[in-house]
Enzyme design. Structure first.
Site, PDB file in Angstrom:
ATOM      1  N   HIS A 187      16.434   9.782  17.438  1.00 52.99           N
ATOM      2  CA  HIS A 187      15.257   9.949  16.589  1.00 52.99           C
ATOM      3  C   HIS A 187      14.163  10.712  17.336  1.00 52.99           C
ATOM      4  CE1 HIS A 187      16.947   7.312  13.593  1.00 52.99           C
ATOM      5  NE2 HIS A 187      15.809   7.273  12.892  1.00 52.99           N
ATOM      6  N   HIS A 241      15.462   1.202  20.964  1.00 50.83           N
ATOM      7  CA  HIS A 241      15.509   1.980  22.205  1.00 50.83           C
ATOM      8  C   HIS A 241      14.541   1.405  23.220  1.00 50.83           C
ATOM      9  CE1 HIS A 241      18.050   5.243  20.715  1.00 50.83           C
ATOM     10  NE2 HIS A 241      17.356   5.205  19.593  1.00 50.83           N
TER      11      HIS A 241
END
Length: 379
Positions: A187, A241
């Site tokens: 992303h 993440h």
């Protein structure tokens, strides 16, 4: 009579050559050659996206982990704050629409083709490279334990070792596979690739470095910068993440966007940064013919002969003085005001038609919308 001359009159190219034949036919032929020269680029970007899709299905490396590592014990967020489809719209479709609208306002198809090709190239390179690193590194995500579903009685690692993914009780292998794709953040790399490319594109179009200091330009560029930052931060808020994952992904996205942008545009520090590079197919492919020399050209040739004479004299004589004298006398200078105060000859290049003010018309507007590529000369 007018129609006859409109078809047979030869146009002069900016380099001093003449293009013969029907102008309309020549223009159509050149457009076709340009399209064919850039068709492999579009095909390659499509192939890259296909590779990215295939790599996403690969079952990559799965690292060992520590069952006592609290950085892997975060909950699994479902749904995500920024799903994949929204990421594609914000950082892929929105920059493409802005590029098309800007090119439409400026009425230049070539800017749209260069901008879109650079954007797709950057996104394709970044997405493919990020996925290659993901499946190779195999780092567990912060919500890995929630994906893995560890056995309740598993509270410590094996003696003198770490724990393998085989202890997981998760039955959905796709969930488990995604749990080992934390580094780097896809992303973040995709968001920064699309938004940073848009920042470079808009900064060049607004001529951000023209030393006028309009503050609205900075506020406009803050929008894509904030978009990429918020998408990146959301990945840590969803516990998808680690901080180092999004940092690495952001750097990859910025590097990929810069590389793709510079393939088709000059740097934003350039005075002509708002123009794309000219097409690969030059306008004057024929052997250039010298145009009729005018006064400036004749003066240039005479000036060149005087300069050669001065160089010849300087080469065969020596000087005992250190103040640029020749046998005690000042050397000839064709640009000085000697010989009764006459001005020196002009040094306009014979091939530089823009010095005479007629280059832009002969280029049919392309020179106004593109930056010429440097000519590669063989030594």
């Amino acid at each position: 009579m007018p129609s006859f001359f409109s078809k047979t009159k030869s146009a002069t190219t900016p380099r001093g050559g003449r293009v013969t034949g029907d102008n309309n036919t020549s223009a159509k032929s050149r457009r076709l050659r340009i399209f064919l020269s850039y068709a492999p680029d579009w095909a390659l970007t499509i192939v890259l996206w296909g590779v990215f899709y295939l790599l996403d299905k690969v079952n990559g490396y799965r690292r060992l982990f520590d069952v006592t590592d609290t950085s892997l014990a975060h909950p699994h967020a479902d749904p995500e704050r920024v799903p994949v489809w929204l990421l594609g719209v914000l950082c892929g479709a929105v920059p493409a629409v802005i590029i098309i609208m800007t090119a439409a306002i400026r009425r230049t198809f070539w800017d749209a083709q260069s901008g879109l090709l650079g954007l797709i190239l950057g996104l394709g390179l970044v997405a493919t490279f990020t996925n290659i690193v993901k499946i190779t590194v195999g780092r567990p995500r912060p919500d890995f334990f929630a994906r893995c579903i560890l056995p309740e009685d598993l509270t410590q690692n094996p003696l003198h070792g770490l724990t393998s993914w085989t202890v997981c009780t998760q039955t959905d292998d796709s969930q488990l596979q995604e749990g080992f794709r934390s580094f780097p953040s896809g992303h973040a790399s995709f968001a920064w690739s699309g938004m940073w490319y848009l920042i470079l594109y808009l900064a060049a179009k607004m001529r951000i470095n023209n030393r006028t200091g309009y503050t609205y330009k900075s506020w406009l560029l803050l929008a894509p910068l904030s978009c990429a930052s918020l998408i990146t931060i959301s990945r840590t808020m969803d516990y998808r993440h680690h901080a180092t994952d999004v940092i690495a992904g952001s750097l990859i996205g910025i590097a990929g966007a810069w590389y793709a942008y510079r393939q088709y545009y000059p740097p934003i520090s350039s005075p002509q940064s708002y123009k794309p590079y000219s097409p690969r197919i030059p306008k004057d492919e024929e052997i250039p013919l010298h145009h009729r020399p005018n006064r400036s050209s004749t003066e240039h040739m005479l000036n060149g002969r005087n300069s050669m004479a001065v160089e010849r004299i300087s080469h065969h004589h020596t000087s005992d003085n250190s103040d640029n004298t020749l046998n005690g006398q000042q050397p000839l200078n064709p640009n000085s005001n000697s010989n009764g105060g006459r001005q020196g000859w002009s040094t306009v290049d014979i091939g530089d038609r823009t010095a005479y003010g007629d280059g832009a018309e002969d280029d049919h507007g392309e020179a106004k919308e593109t930056v010429p590529r440097p000519v590669e000369r063989s030594v």
